[in-house]
Design an enzyme around this catalytic site. Sequence first.
Site, PDB file in Angstrom:
ATOM      1  N   HIS A 142      -7.253  -6.197   0.690  1.00 18.27           N
ATOM      2  CA  HIS A 142      -6.100  -5.352   0.986  1.00 18.27           C
ATOM      3  C   HIS A 142      -5.350  -5.795   2.248  1.00 18.27           C
ATOM      4  CE1 HIS A 142      -4.036  -1.557   0.081  1.00 18.27           C
ATOM      5  NE2 HIS A 142      -4.033  -1.249   1.371  1.00 18.27           N
ATOM      6  N   ASP A 183      -9.996  -5.693  -3.523  1.00 18.78           N
ATOM      7  CA  ASP A 183      -9.457  -4.620  -2.681  1.00 18.78           C
ATOM      8  C   ASP A 183     -10.366  -3.399  -2.757  1.00 18.78           C
ATOM      9  OD1 ASP A 183      -7.897  -2.494  -1.610  1.00 18.78           O
ATOM     10  OD2 ASP A 183      -6.054  -3.540  -2.155  1.00 18.78           O
ATOM     11  N   SER A 231       0.838  -1.201   0.000  1.00 13.98           N
ATOM     12  CA  SER A 231       0.000   0.000   0.000  1.00 13.98           C
ATOM     13  C   SER A 231       0.879   1.260   0.000  1.00 13.98           C
ATOM     14  CB  SER A 231      -0.962  -0.046   1.188  1.00 13.98           C
ATOM     15  OG  SER A 231      -2.000   0.886   1.042  1.00 13.98           O
TER      16      SER A 231
END
Length: 279
Positions: A257, A224, A148
């Site tokens: 995620h 995600d 991320s």
Amino acid sequence: MERVSAVRSFGGQQLRFKHASAVLRCDMHFSLYLPPQAATGSVPLLTWLSGLTCTDENFVQKACAQRAAAEQGVAILAPDTSPRGEGVADDPEGSWDLGLGAGFYVNATEAPWSEHYHMYDYVLEELPALVAEQHSVDLERQSIFGHSMGGHGALSIALRNPERFRSVSAFAPICAPLQCPWGEKAFSAYLGMDRELWASHDSCELIRRATSHLPMLVDQGAEDSFFEEQLKTPLLAAACQESAYPANIRMQEGYDHSYFFIASFMDEHVAFHAGHCAP
């Protein structure tokens, strides 16, 4: 450098340290996994950069990386995600995507952030050198990966310094911070309104400017929730195609995620880097 903890894991050691950072001007924690091979010789150094709100401990406890690191004979260094401590600036509104836990791996130029927020120099220069002084890691065989915000950090740092790394990979990276809310908020705060300066930390722009190529692996979960608004993986794929940059960008069906996603493909990423860090 003060050792905070040490535990045995897959024949190696999972270590945690505290030190006074000259670059960040505060005390910092970081974690380091040393595989069993480090007891008898120098091993490659793989740096992991975590995402928003994380510390060094998220990766250590959730990524299931120690087994693969022991099998491949690589050390894994996990820094914190921002400077910490009394006097370190934080978002006055208490938001989780700016300030503490959200350093974005840049050197801030704007007050009040410029006093402490120099995560780029910390990750690239200070911390690896500190670790190499006291442990059997080979800085000539470095790779970098992250998740991320940390995926953004890994890609951008590697693309800016291809001579320093053997390979780069990312899980669900923020691919185009110039074109997403997280990036615009952080870069405007840390770097001011000079978008050319922003571009020097944007992976898509860096790929278009690249004059050399690093082996690159990117995994993105198809489920995600941040994919469309914040991560912009198709823009990264388009930049690689336009620039003939040979990246392996994979959509993983059914994954989100979380660290469940990261742990599912961690062995492949560690093996990918180990293959490129051979002597």
